[in-house]
Write a protein that holds these residues in place. Structure first.
Motif, mmCIF file in Angstrom:
data_model
loop_
_atom_site.group_PDB
_atom_site.id
_atom_site.type_symbol
_atom_site.label_atom_id
_atom_site.label_comp_id
_atom_site.label_asym_id
_atom_site.label_seq_id
_atom_site.Cartn_x
_atom_site.Cartn_y
_atom_site.Cartn_z
ATOM 1 N N VAL A 9 0.865 -1.188 0.000
ATOM 2 C CA VAL A 9 0.000 0.000 0.000
ATOM 3 C C VAL A 9 0.906 1.244 0.000
ATOM 4 O O VAL A 9 1.737 1.386 -0.903
ATOM 5 C CB VAL A 9 -1.050 -0.050 1.135
ATOM 6 N N GLU A 32 1.490 -8.861 -0.910
ATOM 7 C CA GLU A 32 0.495 -8.131 -0.119
ATOM 8 C C GLU A 32 -0.498 -9.143 0.468
ATOM 9 O O GLU A 32 -1.084 -9.942 -0.258
ATOM 10 C CB GLU A 32 -0.219 -7.103 -1.013
ATOM 11 N N GLY A 34 -3.387 -8.573 1.881
ATOM 12 C CA GLY A 34 -4.799 -8.299 1.585
ATOM 13 C C GLY A 34 -5.151 -8.586 0.141
ATOM 14 O O GLY A 34 -4.329 -9.035 -0.657
ATOM 15 N N CYS A 42 -6.817 6.199 3.165
ATOM 16 C CA CYS A 42 -7.241 7.493 3.738
ATOM 17 C C CYS A 42 -8.650 7.877 3.278
ATOM 18 O O CYS A 42 -9.300 8.708 3.900
ATOM 19 C CB CYS A 42 -6.261 8.593 3.338
ATOM 20 N N LEU A 44 -11.173 5.732 3.096
ATOM 21 C CA LEU A 44 -12.205 4.801 3.587
ATOM 22 C C LEU A 44 -13.311 5.481 4.398
ATOM 23 O O LEU A 44 -14.497 5.197 4.180
ATOM 24 C CB LEU A 44 -11.560 3.668 4.410
ATOM 25 N N PRO A 45 -12.981 6.395 5.329
ATOM 26 C CA PRO A 45 -14.083 7.022 6.092
ATOM 27 C C PRO A 45 -15.058 7.761 5.173
ATOM 28 O O PRO A 45 -16.264 7.792 5.443
ATOM 29 C CB PRO A 45 -13.356 7.997 7.024
ATOM 30 N N GLY A 113 3.080 -1.833 7.686
ATOM 31 C CA GLY A 113 2.087 -0.949 8.295
ATOM 32 C C GLY A 113 1.833 -1.231 9.761
ATOM 33 O O GLY A 113 2.644 -1.845 10.468
ATOM 34 N N ARG A 133 -9.375 -0.431 8.809
ATOM 35 C CA ARG A 133 -8.051 -0.306 8.207
ATOM 36 C C ARG A 133 -8.097 -0.587 6.706
ATOM 37 O O ARG A 133 -7.390 0.035 5.940
ATOM 38 C CB ARG A 133 -7.067 -1.272 8.874
ATOM 39 N N LEU A 251 7.256 -10.116 11.669
ATOM 40 C CA LEU A 251 8.366 -10.523 10.798
ATOM 41 C C LEU A 251 9.700 -10.054 11.373
ATOM 42 O O LEU A 251 10.696 -10.792 11.326
ATOM 43 C CB LEU A 251 8.203 -9.882 9.413
ATOM 44 N N ASP A 283 4.362 3.029 8.622
ATOM 45 C CA ASP A 283 3.824 3.061 9.989
ATOM 46 C C ASP A 283 4.577 2.140 10.945
ATOM 47 O O ASP A 283 4.496 2.312 12.159
ATOM 48 C CB ASP A 283 2.355 2.602 9.981
ATOM 49 N N LEU A 300 1.288 8.126 9.265
ATOM 50 C CA LEU A 300 0.812 9.103 8.285
ATOM 51 C C LEU A 300 1.281 8.702 6.897
ATOM 52 O O LEU A 300 2.403 8.197 6.719
ATOM 53 C CB LEU A 300 1.374 10.494 8.603
ATOM 54 N N ALA A 301 0.423 8.992 5.919
ATOM 55 C CA ALA A 301 0.707 8.542 4.564
ATOM 56 C C ALA A 301 1.887 9.276 3.925
ATOM 57 O O ALA A 301 2.666 8.677 3.174
ATOM 58 C CB ALA A 301 -0.545 8.714 3.701
HETATM 59 P P1 FAD Z 1 -0.133 0.340 4.943
HETATM 60 O O1 FAD Z 1 -0.533 1.365 3.964
HETATM 61 O O2 FAD Z 1 -1.087 -0.017 6.020
HETATM 62 O O3 FAD Z 1 0.251 -0.939 4.126
HETATM 63 C C1 FAD Z 1 0.727 -2.082 4.758
HETATM 64 C C2 FAD Z 1 0.252 -3.293 3.999
HETATM 65 O O4 FAD Z 1 1.087 -4.360 4.335
HETATM 66 C C3 FAD Z 1 -1.159 -3.704 4.395
HETATM 67 O O5 FAD Z 1 -2.011 -3.702 3.279
HETATM 68 C C4 FAD Z 1 -0.978 -5.109 4.965
HETATM 69 O O6 FAD Z 1 -2.019 -5.976 4.562
HETATM 70 C C5 FAD Z 1 0.330 -5.524 4.370
HETATM 71 N N1 FAD Z 1 1.037 -6.510 5.193
HETATM 72 C C6 FAD Z 1 1.292 -6.448 6.521
HETATM 73 N N2 FAD Z 1 2.008 -7.513 6.910
HETATM 74 C C7 FAD Z 1 2.207 -8.260 5.808
HETATM 75 C C8 FAD Z 1 2.870 -9.478 5.576
HETATM 76 N N3 FAD Z 1 3.480 -10.135 6.556
HETATM 77 N N4 FAD Z 1 2.887 -9.957 4.311
HETATM 78 C C9 FAD Z 1 2.277 -9.302 3.299
HETATM 79 N N5 FAD Z 1 1.635 -8.139 3.469
HETATM 80 C C10 FAD Z 1 1.604 -7.627 4.713
HETATM 81 N N6 FAD Z 1 -2.687 9.185 6.766
HETATM 82 C C11 FAD Z 1 -2.643 10.485 6.403
HETATM 83 O O7 FAD Z 1 -1.538 11.036 6.299
HETATM 84 N N7 FAD Z 1 -3.778 11.179 6.126
HETATM 85 C C12 FAD Z 1 -5.014 10.616 6.218
HETATM 86 O O8 FAD Z 1 -6.023 11.274 5.960
HETATM 87 C C13 FAD Z 1 -5.095 9.275 6.637
HETATM 88 N N8 FAD Z 1 -6.301 8.656 6.760
HETATM 89 C C14 FAD Z 1 -6.355 7.339 7.113
HETATM 90 C C15 FAD Z 1 -7.597 6.727 7.210
HETATM 91 C C16 FAD Z 1 -7.668 5.383 7.543
HETATM 92 C C17 FAD Z 1 -9.016 4.742 7.682
HETATM 93 C C18 FAD Z 1 -6.485 4.639 7.757
HETATM 94 C C19 FAD Z 1 -6.554 3.181 8.098
HETATM 95 C C20 FAD Z 1 -5.248 5.246 7.658
HETATM 96 C C21 FAD Z 1 -5.171 6.610 7.336
HETATM 97 N N9 FAD Z 1 -3.936 7.250 7.255
HETATM 98 C C22 FAD Z 1 -3.889 8.573 6.891
HETATM 99 C C23 FAD Z 1 -2.681 6.554 7.568
HETATM 100 C C24 FAD Z 1 -1.994 6.057 6.319
HETATM 101 O O9 FAD Z 1 -2.903 5.345 5.561
HETATM 102 C C25 FAD Z 1 -0.827 5.195 6.733
HETATM 103 O O10 FAD Z 1 0.071 5.998 7.462
HETATM 104 C C26 FAD Z 1 -0.101 4.597 5.551
HETATM 105 O O11 FAD Z 1 -0.949 3.843 4.770
HETATM 106 C C27 FAD Z 1 1.049 3.724 6.055
HETATM 107 O O12 FAD Z 1 1.666 3.085 4.993
HETATM 108 P P2 FAD Z 1 2.376 1.684 5.197
HETATM 109 O O13 FAD Z 1 2.894 1.305 3.867
HETATM 110 O O14 FAD Z 1 3.300 1.767 6.338
HETATM 111 O O15 FAD Z 1 1.215 0.727 5.665
#
Ligand code: FAD
Length: 570
Positions: A9, A32, A34, A42, A44-45, A113, A133, A251, A283, A300-301
């Motif tokens: 993601v 991935e 999912g 971001c 989804l709400p 994440g 999420r 992990l 995250d 944060l994204a």
């Molecule tokens: P993610 O985007 O969560 O991606 C991690 C992915 O890794 C997930 O899909 C998960 O399934 C996958 N994964 C985990 N473990 C494994 C594994 N072992 N094997 C394979 N895949 C795995 N941030 C903002 O800045 N502004 C916003 O307005 C905002 N709104 C949000 C609203 C919601 C409802 C949510 C849930 C989050 C929001 N965020 C927002 C936060 C932002 O989405 C996250 O900070 C960002 O997505 C983090 O990126 P990431 O790559 O670390 O994790």
């Protein structure tokens, strides 16, 4: 070169795209867990709130698009379950078939994440207790709301997701109780600024319960009861858990990668873990605050995206340095914009970092142009140099633009003196010739230059009744309408000069108006006439939501101390 990425993601998808741009010949694979890759979490709400009407709009990309555009193989429903660092392989389990495969890598980027915290409370697994999420989570919540069965919801936790869900569920006609264990919502901002958010939530009909801990959930017929430590049982049809996130670090633990005190992956400034071939982003990682260099974690994204790009650079052989994050954020809440950047005052206090703060209030655009709204600005800066450390803004449209200016200033190392001089866009529908950021800079610069001595409304609580006098310089109609701070003498600003002769120069005067500007004018009048005076930053507008809710803190106009009475008493 074979690059394997876990998590597809924000961080993972960005890393894959960047890596491809750097090396056309590399083999790049994303695993991935999912069903979806690179989806708009971001959004989804807003999908649940039906602001975003098409579910497909959430699917920013698909495995097919990744293949076509970037020649990246995306394997969804595929969970990485183990890393063998010696063999440089990842074991991946296909979640539909249960089949496991072993994938080799040259470099590995982890972006797994963080998952919503689900405390082990009684009833937490009941069907109506949900968290948000993923797209399937939003499908479940939206289907419940669409069924018409959700009349009341309890949102547990007042962070970003909790507030966005409170708004979006309310827009769907659901009555909201927002329960928060702390004394404030929005943990990244300071308490007094959060009180402006509390006031807005209450104005919009949200039943806000601060300092309230949840102890469990019970099924009650078709609905739920949410139990609190105080013994309340809050009825609802849906309980949304949004009490924070926990890094997905299984992990890391399994592979013996270093993790920090709160479970985040530890990385260096190239986003490399303690294994030179494994990077981690998003995250799940502990980073550092850009301003202070202190360790922080931010869900944060924006940071996840930038880290994904930098980790890809380094994995592909470049040397790009990650310099930390300001945590700039914005949330919309029933028309109110809540924005912040840089470390909060409470963070700086907890870490003994010297700082100063000022508050200012300005209209978001020319006040004579229809629809102008005040924004409250808290500017945090370094004593002496005036370097901008951060800020928080609560207001209407345009607050997000101003916080981005502060974020840029903090990143560039600008000072409050630079803010005074910034040349910002102005036309009546969009701003003012003196932008809210210029004003905040001026207030801070006035303090540093010694043109204004100022205190925050907290100083009212520490007043010495023998020596300190509080003066409200607002106009009669304002005081009539809102009351005044208990113990205030009311002298409207236009009358101040003529009343000076009967004020006692041996006293200290704390002056305030609605927001701080007329207080500053009063200050300048009095200080140039030899009085010991301070201006109360933010004035009544900040005092009222912050301290004015205490019993008896605000009194009617006729209870203001008249000059005659004060004179007689002195
Ligand atoms: P993610 O985007 O969560 O991606 C991690 C992915 O890794 C997930 O899909 C998960 O399934 C996958 N994964 C985990 N473990 C494994 C594994 N072992 N094997 C394979 N895949 C795995 N941030 C903002 O800045 N502004 C916003 O307005 C905002 N709104 C949000 C609203 C919601 C409802 C949510 C849930 C989050 C929001 N965020 C927002 C936060 C932002 O989405 C996250 O900070 C960002 O997505 C983090 O990126 P990431 O790559 O670390 O994790």
């Amino acid at each position: 070169m074979k690059l394997v990425i876990i998590g597809g993601v924000a961080g993972g998808a960005t890393a894959a795209a960047r890596a491809r741009r750097l090396d056309e010949s590399a083999e790049i694979v994303i695993y991935e867990r999912g069903q979806y890759v690179s989806f708009a979490n971001c959004g989804l709400p807003y999908y649940i709130g039906e602001v975003i009407q098409e579910r497909d709009a959430l699917l920013v990309s698909t495995p097919e698009m990744f293949k076509g555009k970037y020649n990246v193989d995306v394997k969804v429903m595929s969970e990485a379950v183990a890393i063998d660092r010696q063999a440089k392989t990842v074991t991946v389990k296909h979640l539909m078939t249960g089949q496991e495969i072993t994938e080799s890598y040259d470099k590995l980027i982890l972006s797994p994440g963080a998952e919503p915290v689900k405390p082990p409370l009684p009833g937490v697994d009941l069907p109506g207790v949900l968290s948000l999420r993923s797209i399937p989570d939003s499908d479940t919540i939206k289907a419940l709301v669409d069924s018409g069965k959700v009349k009341k919801a309890v949102v547990v936790g007042g962070g970003f997701i909790g507030l966005e869900m409170a708004e979006n569920l309310a827009e769907r006609g659901v009555r909201i109780t927002l329960v928060e264990a702390m004394d404030q919502v929005m943990p990244p901002i300071d308490y007094e600024m959060a009180t402006l958010v509390h006031a807005n939530l209450e104005l919009k009909g949200v039943d806000l319960r601060l300092k309230t801990r949840i102890t469990g959930f019970e099924q009650a017929g078709e609905g739920l009861l949410v139990n609190t430590e105080a013994g309340d049982k809050i009825e609802c049809d849906l309980a949304l858990l949004s009490i924070g996130v926990r890094p997905e670090n299984e992990l890391a633990k399994q592979a013996g990668l270093d993790i920090g005190p709160r479970g985040h992956f530890l990385v260096d400034n190239s986003l490399r873990t303690n294994d030179p071939d494994i990077f981690a982003v998003g995250d799940a990682v502990q980073i550092w605050d850009y301003v202070t260099g202190l360790p922080v974690a931010m869900a944060l994204a924006g940071p996840a995206n930038r880290q994904g790009r930098i980790a890809a650079d380094n994995a592909m052989g470049r040397s790009t340095v990650y310099r930390g994050a300001l945590g700039t954020s914005v949330v919309g809440l029933f028309g109110q914009v809540i924005a912040s950047t840089g470390p909060s005052q409470k963070f700086l206090e907890a870490n003994n970092v010297p700082h100063m703060v000022v508050y200012s209030h300005s209209p978001n655009h020319a006040s004579y142009y229809p629809g102008s709204e005040m924004m409250a600005v808290k500017l945090i800066f370094a004593p002496g140099s005036g370097r901008v450390l951060g800020g928080q803004i609560i207001g209407g449209p345009g607050a997000e633009r101003r916080i981005d200016v502060l974020a840029t200033a903090a990143k560039a190392g600008l000072s409050v003196f630079d803010l005074e001089e910034l040349d910002l866009a102005y036309a009546p529908p969009f701003g003012s010739a003196r932008d809210p950021i210029n004003v905040a800079g001026m207030v801070a610069a006035n303090m540093l230059r010694g043109d204004m001595k100022a205190v925050t409304p907290l100083a009212i609580e520490d007043m010495d009744p023998e020596n300190d006098v509080l003066i409200d310089v607002r106009f009669d109609d304002e005081v009539e309408e809102t009351g005044t701070i208990k113990g205030s003498m009311h002298i409207p600003l236009p009358q101040l000069r003529s009343r000076l002769p009967i004020l006692d120069k041996s006293k200290r005067y704390l002056v305030y108006c609605a927001i701080g500007l007329r207080g500053y004018l009063a200050y300048r009048i009095m200080v140039q006439n030899g009085f010991n005076v301070v201006n109360i930053l933010g004035g009544f507008g900040l005092y009222r939501p912050w301290l004015g809710r205490a019993e008896g803190a605000i009194v009617d106009k006729d209870q203001a101390i008249t000059l005659g009475a004060a004179f007689a008493a002195s």
